[in-house]
Design a protein around this motif. Structure first.
Motif, short mmCIF file in Angstrom:
data_model
loop_
_atom_site.label_atom_id
_atom_site.label_comp_id
_atom_site.label_asym_id
_atom_site.label_seq_id
_atom_site.Cartn_x
_atom_site.Cartn_y
_atom_site.Cartn_z
N THR A 197 0.82 -1.22 0.00
CA THR A 197 0.00 0.00 0.00
C THR A 197 0.85 1.26 0.00
OG1 THR A 197 -0.10 0.02 2.42
CG2 THR A 197 -1.85 -1.17 1.26
N SER A 198 2.16 1.13 0.14
CA SER A 198 3.03 2.30 0.20
C SER A 198 3.21 2.92 -1.18
CB SER A 198 4.39 1.89 0.77
OG SER A 198 4.92 0.80 0.04
N ASP A 199 3.70 4.16 -1.20
CA ASP A 199 4.06 4.83 -2.44
C ASP A 199 5.28 4.11 -3.01
OD1 ASP A 199 4.98 6.49 -4.46
OD2 ASP A 199 4.66 8.34 -3.33
N THR A 200 5.15 3.59 -4.23
CA THR A 200 6.24 2.80 -4.81
C THR A 200 7.53 3.60 -4.93
OG1 THR A 200 4.55 1.56 -6.02
CG2 THR A 200 6.82 1.30 -6.75
N LYS A 201 7.41 4.90 -5.10
CA LYS A 201 8.61 5.74 -5.21
C LYS A 201 9.38 5.81 -3.89
CE LYS A 201 6.55 9.49 -6.70
NZ LYS A 201 5.16 9.01 -6.73
N ASP A 202 8.69 5.52 -2.80
CA ASP A 202 9.34 5.48 -1.49
C ASP A 202 9.94 4.08 -1.32
OD1 ASP A 202 10.07 5.42 1.19
OD2 ASP A 202 8.32 6.56 1.86
N VAL A 203 11.17 3.94 -1.78
CA VAL A 203 11.80 2.62 -1.84
C VAL A 203 11.90 1.99 -0.45
CG1 VAL A 203 13.92 1.38 -2.41
CG2 VAL A 203 13.05 3.15 -3.95
N ALA A 204 12.36 2.75 0.53
CA ALA A 204 12.56 2.21 1.87
C ALA A 204 11.24 1.70 2.46
CB ALA A 204 13.18 3.26 2.78
N ALA A 205 10.17 2.50 2.31
CA ALA A 205 8.87 2.10 2.87
C ALA A 205 8.34 0.85 2.17
CB ALA A 205 7.87 3.24 2.73
N THR A 206 8.51 0.78 0.85
CA THR A 206 8.02 -0.37 0.10
C THR A 206 8.80 -1.62 0.45
OG1 THR A 206 7.37 1.10 -1.71
CG2 THR A 206 7.51 -1.25 -2.20
N VAL A 207 10.12 -1.50 0.56
CA VAL A 207 10.95 -2.65 0.94
C VAL A 207 10.55 -3.15 2.33
CG1 VAL A 207 13.30 -3.34 1.59
CG2 VAL A 207 12.90 -2.07 -0.53
N ASP A 208 10.37 -2.23 3.27
CA ASP A 208 9.97 -2.60 4.63
C ASP A 208 8.63 -3.32 4.62
OD1 ASP A 208 10.37 -2.33 7.62
OD2 ASP A 208 8.45 -1.27 7.38
N GLU A 209 7.71 -2.83 3.80
CA GLU A 209 6.38 -3.45 3.74
C GLU A 209 6.45 -4.85 3.14
OE1 GLU A 209 1.93 -1.72 2.98
OE2 GLU A 209 3.46 -1.21 1.50
N ALA A 228 12.07 2.98 -9.56
CA ALA A 228 12.18 2.59 -8.15
C ALA A 228 12.15 1.07 -7.98
CB ALA A 228 11.06 3.24 -7.34
N CYS A 229 11.48 0.38 -8.91
CA CYS A 229 11.36 -1.07 -8.80
C CYS A 229 12.73 -1.76 -8.82
CB CYS A 229 10.49 -1.62 -9.93
SG CYS A 229 8.73 -1.21 -9.74
N TYR A 230 13.68 -1.22 -9.58
CA TYR A 230 15.02 -1.79 -9.62
C TYR A 230 15.67 -1.69 -8.24
CZ TYR A 230 14.83 -2.05 -14.72
OH TYR A 230 14.51 -2.38 -16.01
N GLU A 231 15.50 -0.54 -7.59
CA GLU A 231 16.07 -0.37 -6.26
C GLU A 231 15.37 -1.27 -5.24
OE1 GLU A 231 16.91 3.73 -4.97
OE2 GLU A 231 16.09 4.36 -6.91
N ILE A 232 14.06 -1.39 -5.38
CA ILE A 232 13.30 -2.25 -4.46
C ILE A 232 13.78 -3.69 -4.57
CG2 ILE A 232 11.01 -3.22 -4.02
CD1 ILE A 232 9.89 -0.45 -4.93
N LYS A 233 13.89 -4.17 -5.80
CA LYS A 233 14.31 -5.56 -6.02
C LYS A 233 15.72 -5.78 -5.47
CE LYS A 233 13.81 -9.67 -8.00
NZ LYS A 233 12.75 -10.62 -7.59
N LEU A 236 15.87 -5.80 -1.61
CA LEU A 236 15.31 -7.02 -1.03
C LEU A 236 16.28 -8.19 -1.17
CD1 LEU A 236 11.61 -6.65 -2.24
CD2 LEU A 236 12.35 -6.76 0.14
N VAL A 237 16.90 -8.29 -2.33
CA VAL A 237 17.86 -9.38 -2.54
C VAL A 237 19.03 -9.25 -1.56
CG1 VAL A 237 19.54 -10.35 -4.16
CG2 VAL A 237 17.23 -9.76 -4.95
N GLN A 238 19.49 -8.03 -1.36
CA GLN A 238 20.59 -7.81 -0.42
C GLN A 238 20.21 -8.19 1.00
OE1 GLN A 238 21.77 -3.71 -0.90
NE2 GLN A 238 22.30 -3.99 -3.07
N LYS A 239 18.92 -8.10 1.32
CA LYS A 239 18.44 -8.45 2.65
C LYS A 239 17.97 -9.91 2.71
CE LYS A 239 16.84 -3.69 3.45
NZ LYS A 239 17.64 -3.30 4.62
N ASN A 240 18.30 -10.68 1.66
CA ASN A 240 17.95 -12.11 1.56
C ASN A 240 16.45 -12.36 1.50
OD1 ASN A 240 20.66 -13.13 1.58
ND2 ASN A 240 20.75 -12.74 3.80
N TYR A 241 15.73 -11.46 0.89
CA TYR A 241 14.31 -11.67 0.62
C TYR A 241 14.15 -11.90 -0.89
CZ TYR A 241 12.74 -10.35 5.30
OH TYR A 241 12.50 -10.33 6.64
N ASN A 242 13.88 -13.14 -1.25
CA ASN A 242 13.75 -13.50 -2.66
C ASN A 242 12.30 -13.73 -3.06
OD1 ASN A 242 16.58 -13.50 -3.39
ND2 ASN A 242 16.76 -15.31 -2.04
#
Length: 740
Positions: free
Chosen positions: A110-122, A146-151, A154-160
């Motif tokens: 539900t977060s703003d996709t441009k907000d990478v940190a919020a989306t990754v956390d969600e 932003a999707c490239y940064e999100i992906k 997440l990979v860096q945080k071991n979320y696949n």
């Protein structure tokens, strides 16, 4: 109902009840390839045979009494038990979807996709709660970047966990994000077509073909890219966003939803791309169920085996949202349909996971056990259109001292189980039954319980308890009690509950002549046992299959019962009596009630519900019962809300505004209000709504009447009051009832 078989080429056809003539010989035509062409200045429907190898087709009337015969279509693997439909495997990242794999659970951020940190956390929070796939809205180039940064984050945080891009109106954005996300969701109603204006358009065959060529030109590059990168796709039709072109040909209908998706699927197949799934979402569970069934029926005809993503869109919040989702998703799962599901709630996305899992477990267990009944022939149920079987409501008989006509309601009845303890405080009981009180005396209201089940009668000398029951009987509330109780402690004018064994032994004949009978049946009894009810005059039947039954399916047993009743022209009202184990969790009760009773009511099978749960809050059971009827588009006792689950496109705090609107408008039965964070799914998503509150721009709200915008750009702080004024202007407002 007339049925029959005809050869693939014929010069005329005559049904047993209706004559149909054709001017000349023509090939047999299938319902799956429905086309509209002009003939003698009129539009006629032509059904072309897409499978020349099929020489015989079974026909049935399209509806009761109709002269139009159509082929009888298969929409699931088995009509008498749950057998999971065989589907191919579609890979979404590292997660496999299909019948050889578990039913997958997913949700949406539900977060703003441009907000990478919020989306990754969600996404991480959602994954930690058990979601297997997450969808993220991607409406423009900035969000795609932003999707490239999100992906990567997440990979860096071991979320696949696989990520899905939700695309509307933006083919170029889909092309960009397909390089990094695992799956692309496209909406056939707005990917290549302009936003629907709800205009009735006339197309020649040539013009229609040009539109299809345009779609292919726009869509093919994305298909090729998904093939290149190994991405999956969901062809996700929404009832509310069908194009004007589709609606002009097929109407705002399940048929239009299916054809809209098939246009895109044919392009995928032409390009030898098969890593996709279908969805047919609607906010109305009845429409949603019909659309999915029709989709699967068409796939059987075509020989396709693509998986299904199930969901009721804009289901709302709380129990309402869970109930609507259970009705729609649970119905299909018990027919063996569905490979991945999402429960859309106007709540934080992680709150969707638990009801999603409960539904997946229900469907998985039913399929593993192949819950069902002995094979039976089903000829009367309507799979693709809603036609309610209305049982004969009680009529007053000569000599009866009380009015029994109110013990059932024409739009659907709610029955409740009452204990002796509750009779000790009559006024509290009357309030619990949602009766109005005038000087301590009960009167029926809009959402008052229709009848009660009293398993134990008060002693004959308990005058207070018996007076409380008399006052209920006097307002035409039925009081049902077991045969053994009525024989030993008779209650004047009670209706007596008997089972088939008691009927066959004649035990009911010990009752005074004219006693009203309520018959309890399981639905899976041998036909010779069911024959017993043909000789009696029952006020209603209670379909009651114990919850302890492991292999027997309540849904299939009830369908078998209704088939028996139809075959024998028996018009008894049928109440779905669901008994639950002690201390069942509320969410489990809602999911089971929606899946088991809702699966029947969406087919028009049943006249009410009795939810029986020991030690469960009485008001909760009553409200759940009425919610179930309203979710199945039967009895309307409160305001209906179509409320989207929020996403990155949402232009206001949907949960806060939804709660605010509900607080001020929840007392308007018969009124439907859509609360939409944006209009991406189209005004048609509000097809069932009378009024719409829609985010038009940041801080601004547009108001709709039906599908038409009537006020634009209202400041958010004034929008709720403006909505109330709009309801008043259309004569649909009533002041909230005063507290007693």
């Amino acid at each position: 109902m007339a049925t029959g078989a005809i050869p693939a080429s014929f010069s005329g056809l005559k049904g047993r009840e209706h004559g149909l003539g054709f001017a000349k010989s023509m090939d047999f035509v299938r319902i799956s390839d429905l086309q509209r062409v002009k003939f003698a200045k009129k539009k006629v429907l032509v059904i072309r045979n897409s499978n020349p190898g099929s020489e015989i087709a079974e026909l049935q009337p399209v509806s009761e009494g109709s002269a139009l015969l159509v082929p009888r279509q298969k929409y699931c693997e088995s009509l008498h038990k749950t057998v999971r439909r065989k589907t191919r495997t579609v890979m979404v990242g590292n997660v496999a979807i299909g019948s050889e794999h578990p039913i997958r659970i997913q949700t949406m951020t539900t977060s703003d996709t441009k907000d990478v940190a919020a989306t990754v956390d969600e996404v991480m929070r959602i994954a930690d709660r058990g979601a297997e796939i997450v969808r993220i809205t991607v409406q423009g180039k900035k969000e795609a970047d932003a999707c490239y940064e999100i992906k990567n984050s997440l990979v860096q945080k071991n979320y696949n966990i696989p990520l899905v891009a939700d695309i509307h109106f933006a083919p170029s954005v889909a092309m960009r994000v397909a390089e990094c996300f695992d799956k692309i969701r496209v909406n056939p109603g707005n990917f290549a077509d302009r936003r629907a204006q709800f205009e009735s358009l006339e197309y020649t065959e040539e013009e229609y073909q040009k539109e299809l060529e345009h779609i292919e030109q726009v869509f093919s590059p994305l298909v090729e890219k998904c093939k290149k990168y190994g991405r999956a796709m969901r062809i996700g039709t929404n009832h509310g966003s069908l194009s004007d072109r589709i609606m002009s040909y097929y109407g705002d209908s399940p048929r239009g939803m299916v054809e809209s998706a098939f246009e895109f699927a044919r392009i995928c197949r032409k390009l030898d791309y098969h890593n996709f799934v279908f969805s047919m979402k609607a906010s109305n569970p009845v429409v949603m169920v019909q659309a999915y069934r029709l989709l699967v029926a068409e796939m059987y005809v075509q020989g396709w085996d693509y998986p299904l993503h199930l969901g009721v869109t804009e289901a709302g919040e709380g129990e309402d949202g869970r109930m609507k989702s259970a009705i729609g998703i649970g119905t299909l799962l018990q027919d063996g349909l569905g490979d991945t599901i999402r429960v859309s709630l106007t709540e934080p996305p992680e709150e969707e996971i638990d009801p999603c899992r409960k539904l997946a477990n229900l469907g998985t267990r039913a399929a593993e056990l192949q819950q069902g009944v002995a094979p039976f022939e089903e000829k009367h149920r309507h799979y693709f259109d809603f036609q309610r079987r209305s049982g004969q409501l009680p009529v007053q008989k000569e000599g009866e001292e009380v009015d029994y006509r109110g013990v059932l309601h024409r739009d659907g009845s709610v029955l409740m189980s009452v204990s002796l303890d509750q009779l000790k405080t009559p006024e509290l009981l009357y309030r619990s039954l949602a009766a109005k009180l005038v000087v301590g005396m009960p009167f029926k209201d809009l959402a008052t319980v229709d009848s009660i089940l009293l398993r134990e009668l008060p002693p004959a000398d308990d005058n207070d308890a018996r007076l409380a029951l008399k006052r209920l009987v006097d307002i035409s509330m039925g009081v049902i009690t077991p045969l053994s109780e009525q024989l030993t402690k008779p209650l004047p004018n009670a209706m007596v509950l008997v089972n088939l064994k008691e009927l066959s032994t004649g035990a009911h004949k010990l009752l005074p002549e004219g006693t009203r009978l309520v018959v309890s049946v399981r639905g899976d009894e041998p036909h010779e046992e069911l024959e017993t009810i043909k000789s009696i005059d029952a006020t209603m039947l209670l379909h009651d299959l114990p919850y302890t039954e492991e292999k027997i399916s309540r849904v299939h047993a009830a369908r078998r019962l209704f088939e028996f009743l139809s075959d024998n022209d028996l018009n008894f009202p049928v109440i779905h009596h669901l008994q639950f184990p002690q201390a069942i969790h509320r969410d489990d009760l809602v999911i089971r009630a929606g899946s088991n009773a809702g699966a029947l009511l969406v087919d028009g099978l049943g006249d009410g519900v009795l939810l029986d749960a020991p030690n469960q809050d009485f008001d909760f059971l009553r409200n759940t019962s009425f919610n179930l009827l309203q979710g199945c588009r039967m009895r309307n006792t409160k305001t209906e809300y179509v409320s989207c689950p929020s996403c990155g496109r949402t232009l206001f705090d949907l949960q806060e505004i939804s709660a605010q609107i509900r607080e001020k408008t929840s007392h308007l039965p018969g009124v439907s209000i859509a609360i939409m964070g944006c209009i991406v799914n189209g005004p048609g998503e509000m097809a069932d709504a009378d009024f719409g509150y829609v985010g038009g721009a940041p801080g601004k709200i547009d108001l709709y009447v039906g599908k038409t915008v009537v006020k634009r750009g209202i400041a958010m702080e004034h929008a709720t009051d403006a909505l109330i004024q709009l309801i008043k202007d259309h004569g649909r407002w009533a002041d909230p009832p005063s507290e007693e």
